[in-house]
Scaffold this active site. Structure first.
Site, PDB file in Angstrom:
ATOM      1  CB  CYS A   1     -11.932  -4.167   6.640  1.00 45.88           C
ATOM      2  SG  CYS A   1     -10.559  -3.497   5.672  1.00 45.88           S
TER       3      CYS A   1
ATOM      4  N   GLY B   1       2.400   1.751   4.911  1.00 45.46           N
ATOM      5  CA  GLY B   1       1.978   2.041   3.547  1.00 45.46           C
ATOM      6  C   GLY B   1       0.566   1.566   3.246  1.00 45.46           C
TER       7      GLY B   1
ATOM      8  CB  CYS C   1      -6.896   7.890   4.977  1.00 44.99           C
ATOM      9  SG  CYS C   1      -7.254   8.871   3.498  1.00 44.99           S
ATOM     10  CB  CYS C   2      -8.278   4.181   9.086  1.00 45.21           C
ATOM     11  SG  CYS C   2      -8.249   2.870   7.850  1.00 45.21           S
TER      12      CYS C   2
END
Length: 394
Positions: free
Chosen positions: A82, A115, A213-214
């Site tokens: 990330c 997902g 949540c992103c």
């Protein structure tokens, strides 16, 4: 070594959900073209390019850059989970600061699938093996729980338990993120939400609900990094500079069973200290921050790791409105990863773009009054943390 490294131009494309996204090369070319136009240079000026992405085959960076121009320059592909986008930025800044190049492109992009995040290489040792072992020893093995929410949800619960905080406080961060994103045309989720709506969304893990949540997101962003001398010779902008930057990775303490350390608290704190010392400023001097809010829990942890508020005081910091307009420091005016979106390879450079616009005074309705020093924080498990300090140059 050069005296000062400048951000000559930035660009990005609107982020989108996987269903509505264009392909990675099209998005990257849009971001590169925007950054070049903003800088007032063409591909022939670019001497090196660093291309960041997590999910893709080797040399996707070349494919993205070739669509804008085939000039024969080195194109280096970067993957640091990330923190990939800010790692590309870190390398571009190093190339310029060292004198190896005068005009460098950093681009990040991601074409994500729907997902939860997962591994694509199950036939070899996982880079998360030692992390998973600590998590299982601390929380107990749990099948069927998505990896990332388990890490950051577990860390958030550990913080709440340590300081006696109501976990509902985390939901206030999601509300703030949407409020900020409402003014960002590049953000995916711009509709307002209430604390009750956040808490009432489907439960994911620990204190985390879905709206904390992103989301899986696709997008691209880019920056043109130059030396001050090159900028002046070519008539480029010199109003935003990188004053200091640091990258850190894990130390043994990350694996001592403290879940805050496991998700990068110490990496962030160490990088922030290095940056403050190098720039000669403190967290009290920062007016605007783009930090890594992959989950509401990590935004709260990052407040303290970055020194924006003392350890154990994040609840008061939030409830007093110190994290938004009118408070001590505006955090994630873009809407952050929670609302703008989190295309892994693009996030660090999207943060760079937002802070550059803020320091120029070009952020429109998101503008933070009097912004002159800005801080960027981007973290990837596995792990790497990159903290960058930008300054407005008179």
């Amino acid at each position: 070594m050069v005296d000062r490294v400048q951000v000559a131009g930035v660009g990005m494309v609107p982020f989108a959900t996987p269903r509505r996204s264009e392909s990675y090369d099209v998005m990257a070319q849009g971001a590169i073209t925007a950054a070049l136009t903003d800088a007032g240079v063409g591909m022939p000026h670019i001497q090196q390019a660093y291309a960041g992405y997590v999910y893709g085959d080797s040399t996707c960076g070349q494919n993205a850059v070739y669509g804008v121009g085939m000039t024969g320059i080195p194109v280096i592909n970067v993957n640091n989970n990330c923190s990939t986008g800010s790692t590309a930025l870190f390398l571009a800044r190093q190339a310029v600061a060292s004198g190896a190049a005068d005009c460098v492109l950093a681009v990040g992009f991601e074409q994500m699938q729907r997902g939860a995040l997962g591994s694509h290489w199950d036939d070899r040792p996982s880079p998360f093996a030692r992390f998973d072992r600590v998590l299982d020893e601390t929380l107990g093995p749990e099948d069927g729980v998505p990896m990332a929410p388990r890490y950051f949800g577990g860390a958030g619960q550990a913080y709440a338990d340590r300081y006696g905080m109501d976990p509902a406080v985390f939901a206030e961060i999601a509300v703030k993120a949407r409020r900020h994103a409402a003014n960002n045309p590049y953000a995916v989720f711009r509709d307002p939400v209430t604390v009750d709506e956040v808490l009432g969304s489907p439960h994911i893990y620990g204190p985390l609900s879905r709206l904390q949540c992103c989301p899986p997101t696709c997008g691209a962003a880019a920056a043109v990094i130059v030396s001050e001398e090159y900028a002046r010779e070519h008539g480029l902008r010199t109003d935003v500079a990188i004053a200091a930057q640091a990258m850190t990775t894990d130390k043994p303490a990350s694996f001592d069973g403290d879940l805050l350390r496991l998700v990068g608290y110490d990496m962030t704190a160490a990088a922030a200290r290095q940056v403050y010392e190098a720039a000669g400023v403190g967290p009290e001097d920062i007016g605007v921050v783009e930090l890594h809010d992959c989950f509401t829990t990590n935004e709260l942890l990052s407040y303290e790791a970055l020194g924006l508020t003392p350890e154990g005081t994040a609840e008061k910091f939030i409830r007093d409105g110190q994290n938004t307009y009118g408070g001590a420091v505006v955090t994630n005016p873009s809407g952050g990863l929670l609302s703008k979106g989190h295309p892994l390879g693009a996030t660090g450079l999207a943060q760079c773009a937002e802070l550059t616009w803020q320091l120029r005074g070009d952020a429109g309705a998101r503008q933070v009054d009097g912004a002159s020093v800005a801080l960027q924080h981007n973290i990837g498990l596995g792990g790497a943390a990159v903290v960058t300090l930008y300054e407005k140059v008179a």
